[in-house]
Motif scaffolding. Structure first.
Motif, PDB file in Angstrom:
ATOM      1  N   ASN A  31     101.078  48.776  68.777  1.00 53.41           N
ATOM      2  CA  ASN A  31      99.847  49.251  67.981  1.00 53.41           C
ATOM      3  C   ASN A  31     100.229  50.475  67.554  1.00 53.41           C
ATOM      4  N   GLN A  79      96.780  44.574  67.730  1.00 51.19           N
ATOM      5  CA  GLN A  79      96.011  45.291  66.562  1.00 51.19           C
ATOM      6  C   GLN A  79      96.632  44.381  65.339  1.00 51.19           C
ATOM      7  N   GLY A  97      99.439  46.397  60.558  1.00 50.65           N
ATOM      8  CA  GLY A  97      98.799  45.427  61.241  1.00 50.65           C
ATOM      9  C   GLY A  97      98.499  43.975  60.831  1.00 50.65           C
TER      10      GLY A  97
END
Length: 490
Positions: free
Chosen positions: A406, A432, A411
């Protein structure tokens, strides 16, 4: 043989008003098409024609099932020309022919899906809280702009054009300057399928000219963009001045995770496909492979054996797995990143150079490249390279693994290789990203929504509700009371 192409502007095929330029076949640098770039004046002409055309009964008066019929005919037109379209896409950007065929098949399926979605569209009677009937309906936004990339043109363009037409919008297309062919061919098929003149326009040219004029035009009510994050941010700034909605599919630096219990045969094949198919020129490319320390050495050995077997070659060959990069300039960008990785202390395990000899010397080829020894904080592990470059990163602690995955501005997508569904679910929910693949990678369905988070963008493509992106919602309240409103009589 070099072919002359024309733009489709307000229902007319003609040369655009800007300077002439050429497009090249990445395999050998030969010129394949000659055309004129569009200008801001061409954009204005196309948008004005679209605004007029969308209000005519021939388009505005169509019922949902009638628009669906047109989309079905577009799908059929794509299928009837499937092989020719695939070969043209190969010349446009150098993708291997098998991949081009898959993209053409995908585009046909996209039009068929959104035709079905339009035909079965239902608005809503909402629960009443008084003496009235309340309804929620959706209406087309109007004229929308679509700006598409060079890496998978026909699929990207179908994913914007089909839902916009299903919603009843008119569309002004700005394809990538170096790959204009598929948008032009789709416009021809739309015309033959009965899309009224002016509803679709195609304006190839520079983003700084055509794209800016499209985003700024007061009659453009929405922009759907796929491309780089820097350009997407610029579009969003301009759109904010008009309070105009956008959907932005931007960059990615997708992590793939190999768990201790992973099936290595599946994991190795999936990681290879995730980064090296499409020559890595994919926003969802799995460019960071986090491999558990318990099987890191074995995974690396198998991975490198697999890389050596990849067939890098002529995109016209049925056996080719990796074709050339899109052009020499993009290859130079990849080479700068590889040098950066070396400068940051990484070790090149394979690749890291151009293939030599024969046709390789004429085209924009680059070998599949694997790095190790870089921390996740290195620029090469943080920035989108958009090429066939993979970073191997060992991991041991799960909490640290998730934090590293992350720890990136992007993302868009991720992958997990494990035999344990519960672990996959838990880790997938913690990542994410807009898409999580488990024991597979780069599989798509037009019926499943696709979007990113963080600097990978926002807004939805695909899925039945993708049509909503091209509509505005309107509420109706229909009074059922027998007596006048009491307030006015008190």
């Amino acid at each position: 043989m070099t072919e002359s192409l024309q733009s489709y502007i307000g229902g007319r095929w003609r040369d655009a008003s800007g300077p002439e330029y050429t497009t090249e076949y990445p395999h050998d640098g030969s010129t394949v098409a000659r055309l004129h770039a569009a200008t801001a004046a061409d954009v204005d002409e196309a948008v004005l024609a679209a605004e007029q055309a969308r209000r005519q009964p021939a388009w505005a008066g169509l019922r949902h099932h009638e628009r669906a019929g047109i989309l079905y005919r577009v799908a059929q037109g794509i299928r009837e020309r499937a092989e020719a379209l695939a070969q043209l896409q190969r010349l446009d950007n150098g993708k291997p022919i098998k991949e081009c065929r898959a993209l053409v098949t995908s585009a046909a399926g996209t039009f068929q899906f959104f035709g079905a979605a339009a035909e079965t569209w239902e608005d809503t009677v909402t629960p009443s809280r008084g003496d009235y009937l309340s309804l929620s309906v959706h209406e087309p936004l109007g004229v929308v702009g679509a700006i598409t990339p060079w890496n998978s043109p026909i699929a990207s363009e179908a994913q914007k054009l089909a839902p916009a037409l299903a919603a009843g919008c008119a569309v002004v297309f700005k394809p990538a300057e170096i790959t204009p062919r598929m948008a032009i061919e789709l416009a021809k098929i739309c015309q033959q399928a009965g899309v009224p003149d002016g509803i679709v326009s195609v304006l190839p040219g520079k983003g700084s000219v055509v794209g800016d004029a499209l985003v700024k035009h007061p009659l453009i009510k929405r922009i759907a963009f796929t491309g780089g994050t820097t350009v997407g941010l610029g579009i969003q700034r301009l759109a904010a001045e008009k309070l105009m909605p956008t959907s932005l599919e931007l960059g990615g630096k997708s992590p793939t995770i190999v768990m201790p219990d992973a099936d290595l045969d599946h994991a190795v094949a999936g990681v290879l496909y995730g980064i090296f198919s499409s020559s890595g020129e994919s926003c969802i490319a799995g460019s960071r492979a986090f491999v558990h320390v318990s099987l890191y050495d074995e995974f690396k050995r198998r991975l490198l054996d697999g890389v050596k077997r990849l067939r890098v070659g002529d995109p016209a060959s049925e056996d080719t797995q990796m074709g050339p990069l899109v052009n020499l300039g993009h290859r130079a960008s990849i080479e700068r990143y590889v040098q950066l990785g070396r400068d940051e202390g990484g070790t090149v395990l394979c690749g890291g150079e151009r293939p030599r000899g024969g046709f390789y010397d004429a085209g924009s080829y680059y070998l599949p490249t694997v790095f190790e020894g870089l921390p996740n904080s290195a620029r090469m592990c943080q920035e989108e390279i958009f090429g066939p470059v993979l970073a191997l990163l060992p991991w041991q602690d799960e909490a640290d693994l998730i934090a590293q995955c992350n720890d990136n501005m992007f993302g868009l997508a991720s992958g997990i290789w494990t035999r344990d569904f519960k672990n996959a679910w838990r880790i997938g929910r913690a990542l994410q990203t807009g898409t999580v693949w488990v024991n597979t990678y780069k599989l798509f369905s037009i019926s499943t929504p696709f979007s990113g988070v963080k600097m990978s963008g926002y807004g939805q493509e695909k899925g039945r509700l993708g049509i909503l992106e091209y509509t505005s919602q309107k509420s109706f309240y229909i009074g059922l009371n027998e007596q006048p409103m009491p307030w006015a009589l008190s």
